[in-house]
Write a protein that holds these residues in place. Structure first.
Motif, PDB file in Angstrom:
ATOM      1  N   LEU A 282       0.859  -1.181   0.000  1.00  0.00           N
ATOM      2  CA  LEU A 282       0.000   0.000   0.000  1.00  0.00           C
ATOM      3  C   LEU A 282       0.896   1.230   0.000  1.00  0.00           C
ATOM      4  O   LEU A 282       1.737   1.385   0.892  1.00  0.00           O
ATOM      5  CB  LEU A 282      -0.908   0.000   1.234  1.00  0.00           C
ATOM      6  CG  LEU A 282      -1.811   1.223   1.426  1.00  0.00           C
ATOM      7  CD1 LEU A 282      -2.923   1.225   0.370  1.00  0.00           C
ATOM      8  CD2 LEU A 282      -2.412   1.230   2.830  1.00  0.00           C
ATOM      9  N   LEU A 288      -6.872   1.487  -1.385  1.00  0.00           N
ATOM     10  CA  LEU A 288      -6.899   0.093  -1.811  1.00  0.00           C
ATOM     11  C   LEU A 288      -8.197  -0.552  -1.338  1.00  0.00           C
ATOM     12  O   LEU A 288      -8.518  -0.509  -0.143  1.00  0.00           O
ATOM     13  CB  LEU A 288      -5.703  -0.657  -1.226  1.00  0.00           C
ATOM     14  CG  LEU A 288      -5.625  -2.163  -1.500  1.00  0.00           C
ATOM     15  CD1 LEU A 288      -5.315  -2.419  -2.974  1.00  0.00           C
ATOM     16  CD2 LEU A 288      -4.570  -2.822  -0.614  1.00  0.00           C
ATOM     17  N   ILE A 290     -10.633  -3.885  -0.727  1.00  0.00           N
ATOM     18  CA  ILE A 290     -10.630  -5.337  -0.521  1.00  0.00           C
ATOM     19  C   ILE A 290     -12.084  -5.782  -0.511  1.00  0.00           C
ATOM     20  O   ILE A 290     -12.890  -5.286   0.278  1.00  0.00           O
ATOM     21  CB  ILE A 290      -9.951  -5.738   0.802  1.00  0.00           C
ATOM     22  CG1 ILE A 290      -8.492  -5.273   0.831  1.00  0.00           C
ATOM     23  CG2 ILE A 290     -10.022  -7.249   0.996  1.00  0.00           C
ATOM     24  CD1 ILE A 290      -7.749  -5.631   2.111  1.00  0.00           C
ATOM     25  N   ALA A 302      -8.752  -7.427   7.527  1.00  0.00           N
ATOM     26  CA  ALA A 302      -8.744  -6.105   8.154  1.00  0.00           C
ATOM     27  C   ALA A 302      -8.533  -6.209   9.651  1.00  0.00           C
ATOM     28  O   ALA A 302      -7.757  -5.443  10.248  1.00  0.00           O
ATOM     29  CB  ALA A 302     -10.064  -5.387   7.843  1.00  0.00           C
ATOM     30  N   VAL A 425      -7.610   1.760   8.006  1.00  0.00           N
ATOM     31  CA  VAL A 425      -8.375   0.618   7.498  1.00  0.00           C
ATOM     32  C   VAL A 425      -9.839   0.832   7.855  1.00  0.00           C
ATOM     33  O   VAL A 425     -10.166   1.085   9.023  1.00  0.00           O
ATOM     34  CB  VAL A 425      -7.871  -0.708   8.104  1.00  0.00           C
ATOM     35  CG1 VAL A 425      -8.631  -1.885   7.504  1.00  0.00           C
ATOM     36  CG2 VAL A 425      -6.369  -0.867   7.887  1.00  0.00           C
ATOM     37  N   ILE A 456      -7.231   1.714   3.295  1.00  0.00           N
ATOM     38  CA  ILE A 456      -7.762   0.411   2.874  1.00  0.00           C
ATOM     39  C   ILE A 456      -9.256   0.402   3.147  1.00  0.00           C
ATOM     40  O   ILE A 456      -9.694   0.647   4.270  1.00  0.00           O
ATOM     41  CB  ILE A 456      -7.086  -0.753   3.621  1.00  0.00           C
ATOM     42  CG1 ILE A 456      -5.583  -0.801   3.296  1.00  0.00           C
ATOM     43  CG2 ILE A 456      -7.746  -2.082   3.256  1.00  0.00           C
ATOM     44  CD1 ILE A 456      -4.827  -1.862   4.062  1.00  0.00           C
ATOM     45  N   CYS A 469     -11.359   3.789  -5.295  1.00  0.00           N
ATOM     46  CA  CYS A 469     -10.142   2.985  -5.122  1.00  0.00           C
ATOM     47  C   CYS A 469      -9.220   3.002  -6.339  1.00  0.00           C
ATOM     48  O   CYS A 469      -9.672   2.926  -7.484  1.00  0.00           O
ATOM     49  CB  CYS A 469     -10.505   1.526  -4.806  1.00  0.00           C
ATOM     50  SG  CYS A 469     -11.330   1.313  -3.220  1.00  0.00           S
TER      51      CYS A 469
END
Length: 500
Positions: A282, A288, A290, A302, A425, A456, A469
């Motif tokens: 990252l 990013l 997921i 996570a 995150v 994230i 993203c």
């Protein structure tokens, strides 16, 4: 005594309601036909919940009338609403977790008919008949606490049918469902429609609204601002009606230095029964994504990065230095922040103020040399994030419980941004958030990425991932199945990875 028009099962006319100085509803009119599938859309605080409470007898209107079955009423009690066939399924489903599916389905109508003696065999037979009528698979002997979210929802729907529901209100019914479960729910709604039961969805998911609904009613600031057949709306016009402004529905990612040294490197991360061989970098300023189906391991990845459930194998580096994340304290010390999917139970102190929640995660950064808290610095931090994240509340002293879902999520974000994390995150950051707040939350993430934070986003909201993203990792059975980046970040590419 008036009569409804042919096929109309519920009509609300010129309903108004005021709470103190706030006009919650202003001359709202809504008419629902038998077998109609209608979406009641609008941002948090627009009056949807108040209207449903009035139609289900929980609140009393200040003005207006309600017409059911040819009878006009100025007000209803909850018992009146139930007898008239008005049922509401809230997000918590209001089931008894320690009772069986059969007992949850059949006991309420039996009690309503003042049955003093109840035969368990009769209860089971009644429940099984309703389940068979709906055409779903549901173990009537299982206790509710053992069920999946989808099966709990089906139990609530069956209970409503057992009580002869004519109009069924469903509050955010797909929030915690997988795509497969959403499809199954839509089939159930179609069955209800064929049986003449009207279904009213309250939902923020515009694609689902447009797919399942026959009619759409949009509320804003306590009034109906748009209503019509679903064919008259698309995503953009629906969002505009809900917010009163144009809402972006396109890809908008911050600029990124692809040569920058990774702010986070993950190699060979593994946790038995959850995920295996997870490897990715990252970069500073990168967002990013997921994604994966429920149970794919996306949330577990996570949680491992934040030390909630630490990985058993693998290597993690933050800013080029290896870190051993054995718990949450290790992740925080490494500069990792985490916004959980369940903000109410995991991210906030609901009975505390906005101010207390904003600085709850950074008190150690607000100490004077004496070791005491620096009240002036605390106040500056609170005021800064209250303004920067545009938290809508009378003041920072307002309790978290009084806020809408979107504003609660902003407070969770503020709590972590106050620490200045290197990596942030977020697990399902916009779940249960209206379209206007969703856009503003995504803009906050873009802004933080622009400042160099690595972000994230773990989500099953594919349009959201496409919008914000740079790259998306598609997780299947605990492994990274596909990496989608650049111009390939489209809904079709991501959905293809999920279904391949």
């Amino acid at each position: 005594m008036g009569t409804t028009t042919s096929g109309t099962v519920l009509a609300a006319r010129d309903i108004s309601k005021r709470f103190g100085g706030v006009q919650a509803l202003d001359s709202v009119t809504l008419e629902i036909q038998a077998g109609d599938v209608r979406c009641l859309a609008g941002e948090n605080g627009c009056g949807k919940s108040t209207l449903i409470k009035i139609l289900s007898g929980v609140e009393v209107p200040d003005a207006g009338e309600i017409e059911i079955g040819g009878t006009v009423r100025a007000r209803m009690s909850p018992a009146d609403a139930l007898r008239a066939g008005i049922q509401v399924i809230y997000q918590d489903f209001s089931l008894f977790p320690n009772l069986t599916v059969a007992e949850n389905i059949a006991l309420t109508p039996l009690i309503a008919h003042r049955r003093k003696l109840i035969d368990p065999r009769d209860v089971r037979a009644r429940a099984a008949a309703v389940v068979a009528e709906l055409g779903v698979r549901l173990d009537v002997d299982a206790t509710v606490e053992e069920l999946t979210v989808a099966d709990r929802q089906l139990t609530a729907i069956c209970r409503a049918l057992a009580e002869q529901a004519r109009v069924l209100f469903m509050d955010e019914p797909t929030t915690a469902l997988t795509q497969r479960e959403v499809r199954a729910l839509f089939r159930v709604v179609q069955t209800l429609r064929e049986r003449g039961v009207a279904t009213v969805f309250v939902s923020h998911k515009l694609d689902e609204v447009l797919e399942i609904s026959q009619h759409v009613t949009v509320m804003r600031n306590g009034a109906v601002v748009a209503s019509g057949r679903v064919e008259e709306f698309d995503r953009m016009s629906l969002a505009r009606a809900m917010t009163g402004r144009d809402v972006r529905d396109q890809r908008d990612v911050p600029s990124l230095d692809g040569t920058a040294r990774p702010v986070l490197s993950v190699e060979g991360l593994g946790l038995d029964g959850a995920f295996e061989d997870v490897t990715f970098d990252l970069r500073p300023g990168e967002i990013l994504g997921i994604t994966g189906l429920l149970g794919s391991g996306r949330s577990e990845i996570a949680e491992a990065l934040f030390g909630v459930t630490p990985a058993q194998r693998g290597r993690v580096e933050v800013g080029g230095e290896q870190v051993d994340i054995r718990g949450i304290d290790d992740a925080v010390a490494a500069g990792i922040g985490y916004v959980p999917s369940d903000r109410l139970t995991e991210g906030l102190f609901l009975d505390q103020s906005i101010a207390d929640n904003v600085v709850a995660g950074s008190l150690d950064l607000h100490r004077a040399r004496s070791g005491l808290l620096d009240r002036a610095r605390l106040a500056r931090t609170i005021d800064t994030f209250f303004a920067a994240l545009r938290i809508k509340a009378p003041s920072v002293a307002a309790p978290i419980r009084s806020l809408s879902g979107g504003n609660q999520q902003r407070v969770v974000l503020a709590k972590w941004l106050a620490r200045g994390p290197r990596v942030l995150v977020l697990n399902s950051p916009t779940v249960g958030v209206d379209v206007g707040s969703k856009e503003e939350i995504l803009d906050i993430l873009r802004r933080e990425a622009g400042r160099g934070t690595g972000v994230i986003v773990v989500s099953d909201d594919i349009p959201e991932l496409v919008s914000v993203c740079h790259r998306v990792l598609v997780v299947r059975r605990g492994r990274i199945h596909q990496v989608v980046g650049g111009e390939r970040v489209t809904e079709d590419s991501i959905l293809g990875g999920l279904s391949a």
